[in-house]
Design a protein around this motif. Structure first.
Motif, mmCIF file in Angstrom:
data_model
loop_
_atom_site.group_PDB
_atom_site.id
_atom_site.type_symbol
_atom_site.label_atom_id
_atom_site.label_comp_id
_atom_site.label_asym_id
_atom_site.label_seq_id
_atom_site.Cartn_x
_atom_site.Cartn_y
_atom_site.Cartn_z
ATOM 1 N N HIS A 80 16.279 -2.397 74.488
ATOM 2 C CA HIS A 80 15.657 -2.451 75.809
ATOM 3 C C HIS A 80 14.785 -1.213 75.998
ATOM 4 N N LEU A 81 13.511 -1.457 76.345
ATOM 5 C CA LEU A 81 12.537 -0.384 76.503
ATOM 6 C C LEU A 81 12.370 -0.030 77.974
ATOM 7 N N TYR A 127 11.814 -0.036 83.955
ATOM 8 C CA TYR A 127 12.330 1.040 84.790
ATOM 9 C C TYR A 127 13.382 0.536 85.770
ATOM 10 N N LEU A 128 13.105 -0.619 86.377
ATOM 11 C CA LEU A 128 13.994 -1.148 87.407
ATOM 12 C C LEU A 128 15.389 -1.450 86.868
ATOM 13 N N THR A 129 15.458 -1.925 85.634
ATOM 14 C CA THR A 129 16.737 -2.392 85.090
ATOM 15 C C THR A 129 17.356 -1.452 84.068
ATOM 16 N N ALA A 130 16.751 -0.288 83.860
ATOM 17 C CA ALA A 130 17.197 0.605 82.774
ATOM 18 C C ALA A 130 18.673 0.962 82.861
ATOM 19 N N ASP A 131 19.161 1.153 84.076
ATOM 20 C CA ASP A 131 20.553 1.568 84.226
ATOM 21 C C ASP A 131 21.440 0.463 84.795
ATOM 22 N N ASP A 132 20.932 -0.755 84.787
ATOM 23 C CA ASP A 132 21.737 -1.885 85.233
ATOM 24 C C ASP A 132 22.940 -2.032 84.298
ATOM 25 N N PRO A 133 24.137 -2.169 84.838
ATOM 26 C CA PRO A 133 25.334 -2.245 83.976
ATOM 27 C C PRO A 133 25.273 -3.353 82.933
ATOM 28 N N ASP A 134 24.667 -4.498 83.286
ATOM 29 C CA ASP A 134 24.569 -5.600 82.327
ATOM 30 C C ASP A 134 23.629 -5.244 81.179
ATOM 31 N N TRP A 186 20.365 -0.931 71.655
ATOM 32 C CA TRP A 186 19.759 0.385 71.820
ATOM 33 C C TRP A 186 18.957 0.387 73.107
ATOM 34 N N ARG A 187 18.881 1.521 73.759
ATOM 35 C CA ARG A 187 18.046 1.717 74.938
ATOM 36 C C ARG A 187 17.091 2.851 74.610
ATOM 37 N N ILE A 188 15.806 2.586 74.702
ATOM 38 C CA ILE A 188 14.813 3.552 74.261
ATOM 39 C C ILE A 188 13.779 3.818 75.360
ATOM 40 N N ASP A 189 13.151 4.994 75.285
ATOM 41 C CA ASP A 189 12.105 5.383 76.236
ATOM 42 C C ASP A 189 10.715 5.294 75.622
ATOM 43 N N THR A 190 10.634 5.367 74.307
ATOM 44 C CA THR A 190 9.359 5.236 73.602
ATOM 45 C C THR A 190 9.578 4.423 72.335
#
Length: 217
Positions: free
Chosen positions: A176-177, A184-191, A198-202
């Motif tokens: 998830h980028l 941005y809206l869902t980056a920290d959504d628990p699901d 992996w969760r990435i910023d770039t």
């Protein structure tokens, strides 16, 4: 990890021009469209609902064709790419990974993307396949194009509903980028946190991830 597959909108390509061109066509300030896209995103609705709010009853497909006929249709060039796109795709190629671009775009967008000569083995759109995300059939086509087992494929995108969740249901790994309104809206959504491999910023963060995964056991 043998194949890395990328979403397009707000993963590789900025959507600024797309929404600005719709604002100009509909004769409203660009900020109005941007704000409405943000509003419908926050409500969990499709982005194109913003156009229906501005012009109730609009046939988006018909309006798209009218724009093309008027010479004000889709356009895509190097300035629309996020700056990490070419380095990331090139780095993955250097690792020996197969790189595919496959997203919910028009056939013309596919032509424009291929015209940018990105370091990718395949560029294809939902229009060209005749099936769109988040349908299971789209990800079946992704697996066929990758020509490898689903668990050897990593799908990268910003949208949980269109990218992350259906990719995982199809047996793919998923990143998830944190980019664009949905990212941005869902980056920290628990699901999302629970589901993403992996969760990435770039996109350049993918290179060391894939390098480690490709190390012989």
């Amino acid at each position: 990890m043998e194949t890395i597959v990328f979403d397009v909108g707000e993963t590789l390509v900025r959507d600024d021009r797309h929404w600005a061109s719709w604002a100009d066509w509909l004769g409203v300030p660009r900020h109005t469209v941007s704000a409405l896209v943000g509003a419908v995103t926050a409500q969990g609705r499709d982005n194109t609902d913003a156009l229906h709010l501005i012009k109730p009853g609009i046939d988006v497909g018909e309006a798209y064709r009218a724009r093309e006929a008027a010479g004000r249709g889709e356009h895509l060039d190097e300035s629309d790419l996020y700056p990490d796109v070419r380095p990331a795709l090139a780095g993955l190629h250097q690792l020996g990974a197969r790189v595919i671009i496959a997203g919910n775009q028009t056939a013309k967008a596919g032509e424009l993307l291929r015209g940018l000569d990105l370091p990718a083995d395949l560029v294809v759109t939902s229009d060209e396949w005749g099936v769109a995300k988040p349908s299971a059939e789209f990800f079946t086509r992704v697996v066929e194009a990758a020509d490898t087992a689903p668990e050897r494929i990593l799908y990268v995108g910003d949208h949980p509903i269109h990218d992350l969740f259906p990719a995982q249901r199809a047996g793919l790994r998923a990143a998830h980028l944190r980019r664009g309104p949905w990212g941005y809206l869902t980056a920290d959504d628990p699901d999302v946190v629970a589901a993403a491999d992996w969760r990435i910023d770039t996109l350049t963060q993918l290179t060391p991830i894939v390098a480690e995964l490709r190390q012989p056991v």
